[in-house]
Design an enzyme around this catalytic site. Structure first.
Site: not given
Length: 796
Positions: A683, A726
């Site tokens: 990511s 996140k």
């Protein structure tokens, strides 16, 4: 020669029809009926006026509330109501007396109740030797049945002898038989008397055979009980003789007491056989023998385990909701699942216990939630920690062939609770290990499988033990270390980290009152405003849960306690200045602008088993020969992401105005701070590419923006996981804008509304979208592209 009554063929028109659900009404008998169906009540009201006849017939399907004509048997019995009692508007109690059989010719009406034209069926009384023999056989068989049923008085035999009409004898016997409706209707529908007698005798013989078998079983059980009583008396006599001889020792009494405990434990049949065998062997072993201690300890375990004892569940969803809301803030998904379980239990009492796995970062309340669930259900609570467990025997126990063998943690815990239906928390199931002693995770496969744990086999007990009534709740920080077969057996419920507002509410409702009480203070002696609590959250803790926040609150309470004891104040209003004095300088300060003040630095988002985190990806270059260096304890996948980012940049260098030979005479160093922490995953690919572009074109990345997404060599941005954690991490760190892959748009539904309101989200599909939004001055990149394009045109 045959005699018959003169009713055969007589027709009754518009006879009201009363359907019966699960019984057959015979002529010459009396039957009580409870009436509650609207059409039947309407029929009763109509008959109250003229007290006329009605027809009683049986319906094919007892579950049909409003049967149609084709759903009824066409042979029934005429009757009159001899008693009617009204309980309420919807329920009547009636008693009817039967007269004649009839066959329905045609139905005339279905509303407000059924009516039909019927033809009466006359009863024949032929004089035939075979019929006389059949009648005698019927009475003899009926007498045997009466003798085998204690509830029926012997005077019933005399009553049967007094019945003169054979058809009436058949009706009385069949109406009192415990036979199927279809079998009874076969007798009612049969015209020929000889055939009716044979069918009645056949039904009676079936009933007689069942009663004989039942009587034989009862006799055998009674014989076994008599033998047990005889053995008990002999043992008591032997005990008295030994007492007189002075040979009675403590072990003798101990075995008697052990046998009584085994009887009270109500062991299942297989365990009972093993216990009886071991107890018989124990009586033959000398107490001084090591085998005696092994066998005695084993039997003690069997006697002490709960086999049938259980607590009664409180199935009230209102009580469960109140208890769960009292103990825990938010956690809506888990609470809803518990309420669903209680609702289904109210509808289906024998439902197996659910097997849940609560997954989330530390400090969000996974373990304490198990205690609250037990309180809500009214069950016992037990917890075992599986962190660091390496030996399979910890779960399944040791075999009795080993010295010092004992059951595993599961059976030990069941013994401590004393019930078969506790709430059982398996803490830190993701931290199970394996070595040469076995794999505990594999041992948990049977334990956590609803189709198998009704016969869980512990190596020490070596008999099946039923764990199907236990509610198992496993907790974990992440699922990636749980073996897939084990994970598949559990219902995973994710518990994400809390946002700041949720932490403030948790502190106000739970943490602060709890710490004030635990430190001997009163609620009025300590006051913390919402601003001070938010200051603690932002500058003294940085976590997904609230464990460190509770520690900081405890430190403040201890400081207040010191002041109260020393007499400096009776109560304290904690301010930010007092927080700084008592807790020291701020541990976490905003560093976004300091980190992002120059080209080559970009902010990424990462997910860990402890929640979301932000990553500062730094890139720098120096004179060299085109080498790339990666530091920060990066995993293989993250290293590959860095190589993809650099390859993509070199492929598109001309678009960004970067000279083609720049990469050959420059070394690039990519570093992700917090080097002591291992990092991996795809990511960060977008963030690395943005940092490299920023470095080579000399343009800074926005300091209020963070990003996440996987990069491909074609410049596409692919979706990633852990979006909720996140986003919450970005909000905790003061980020205002977030770049997410377009295909992660759906994942924003999991983010709390108050967190979404404070952030601006941009959804991107390509790396060009990322650069347009991430760079402080994207026009500079466009200008370089135009200059490069003109240079290429002029060269052409």
């Amino acid at each position: 020669m045959t005699d018959s009554n003169d009713k055969t063929g007589q027709r009754i028109e518009n006879l009201p029809i009363l359907p019966l659900r699960n019984s057959v009404f015979f002529p010459g008998t009396i039957m009580p009926i409870i009436v509650g169906r609207p059409k039947t009540i309407a029929l009763l009201k109509a008959l109250e006026k003229d007290a006329g006849l009605l027809g009683v017939v049986t319906q094919h399907d007892k579950h049909v509330d409003d049967p149609l004509p084709e759903q009824l048997y066409y042979v029934g019995t005429t009757a009159r109501i001899i008693k009617l009692t009204r309980e309420n508007d919807q329920t009547y109690h009636i008693v009817v007396q039967g007269y004649d059989r009839f066959r329905i010719s045609q139905f005339r009406g279905v509303s407000p109740f059924l009516t039909a034209d019927v033809d009466l069926i006359g009863e024949e009384n032929p004089t035939d030797i075979e019929i006389d023999v059949l009648t005698t056989n019927l009475k003899r068989t009926a007498s045997e049945v009466v003798h085998l049923v204690p509830e029926i008085p012997d005077t019933a035999i005399e009553m049967l002898d007094q019945v003169q009409e054979r058809w009436q004898l058949i009706n009385i016997i069949v109406s009192n038989l415990n036979a199927d409706v279809d079998d009874k209707m076969t007798v009612l529908e049969t015209y020929d008397l000889k055939t009716r007698l044979k069918k009645t005798i056949a039904l009676l013989q079936q009933q007689l055979e069942v009663l004989r078998i039942s009587d034989r079983i009862n006799s055998e059980i009674k014989g076994e009980m008599s033998k047990s009583q005889k053995d008990f008396i002999l043992r008591q006599q032997l005990k008295a003789i030994k007492r007189e001889l002075g040979e009675l020792d403590e072990d003798f009494d101990g075995l008697e007491e052990l046998e009584e405990r085994l009887l009270k434990a109500q062991l299942p049949s297989q365990a009972r056989k093993v216990a009886d065998k071991e107890l018989a062997r124990l009586r033959t072993i000398q107490p001084s023998s090591p085998e005696y201690t092994v066998a005695r300890t084993y039997l003690d375990w069997l006697a002490d385990l709960p086999w049938v004892t259980q607590t009664e569940d409180n199935l009230s969803t209102g009580n469960a909701r109140q208890v769960l809301d009292r103990d825990h803030y938010d956690l809506v998904q888990v609470k809803r699942r518990i309420l669903e379980y209680l609702a289904v239990r109210q509808l289906k009492r024998d439902m197996k216990g659910p097997i849940l796995c609560l997954v989330g970062p530390p400090g969000v309340g996974k373990t304490s939630l198990g205690q609250s669930i037990a309180d809500a259900l009214g069950r016992k609570f037990i917890r075992i920690s599986l962190g660091g467990v390496r030996d399979e025997a910890e779960i399944r126990g040791h075999r009795r062939t080993y010295i010092g063998a004992m059951p595993g943690k599961i059976i030990q815990s069941m013994k401590r609770t004393g019930t078969v239906n506790p709430v059982f928390v398996l803490d830190e199931i993701d931290k199970l290990s394996a070595d040469w002693r076995g794999d505990p995770a594999s041992a948990c496969l049977e334990l956590l499988d609803p189709e198998q744990n009704h016969s869980f086999m512990d190596h020490y007990l070596d008999v099946p033990y039923d764990l199907s009534k236990v509610m198992f709740i496993a907790t974990a920080n992440a699922t990636d270390t749980i073996p897939p077969p084990l994970l598949d057996r559990m219902e995973v419920i994710e518990i994400p980290g809390y946002v700041q507002e949720e932490k403030v509410e948790i502190a106000k409702q739970h943490l602060i009152p709890k710490q004030i009480r635990e430190h001997g203070l009163k609620l009025a002696q300590v006051k913390l405003s919402d601003d001070v609590v938010m200051h603690l959250i932002n500058h003294y803790t940085r976590e997904a849960g609230v464990r460190n926040l509770e520690r900081q609150v405890a430190t403040l309470c201890r400081s207040v306690a010191v002041g109260v004891v020393e007499g400096r104040f009776k109560r304290a209003t904690v301010t930010k200045k007092l927080v700084s004095d008592w807790l020291g300088p701020e541990k976490f300060v905003p560093e976004m602008k300091d980190r992002l003040g120059q080209p080559g630095v970009a902010t990424g988002l990462a997910w860990t088993r402890y929640g979301g985190e932000i990553l500062f990806i730094e890139a720098t270059r120096m004179r060299g020969s085109g080498k790339v260096r990666l530091t920060g304890q990066l995993g293989d996948v993250m290293k590959e992401s860095a190589e993809i980012a650099l390859s993509t940049l070199r492929t598109r260098a001309a678009e960004f105005g970067i000279p083609e030979d720049e990469f050959d005479k420059t070394d690039v160093h990519v570093h992700i701070p917090a080097g002591a922490i291992p990092k991996d995953g795809p990511s960060a690919g977008v963030t690395m590419f943005t940092a490299l572009v920023s470095l080579f074109i000399g343009e800074r990345v926005r300091d209020d923006l963070a990003m996440t997404g996987e990069l491909t060599l074609r410049g596409l941005v692919l979706p990633v996981g852990g979006i909720k954690d996140k986003v919450l991490a970005a909000r905790r760190s003061g980020i205002e804008q977030i770049l997410l892959p377009e295909r992660n748009r759906k994942d924003l539904a999991d983010v709390p509304e108050n967190a979404r309101k404070d952030l601006t989200f941009h959804f991107v599909e390509t790396i060009d979208d990322v650069l347009r939004l991430a760079l402080v001055d994207p026009k500079k990149l466009s200008a370089k592209r135009k200059r490069r394009s003109k240079a290429v045109t002029a060269s052409a």
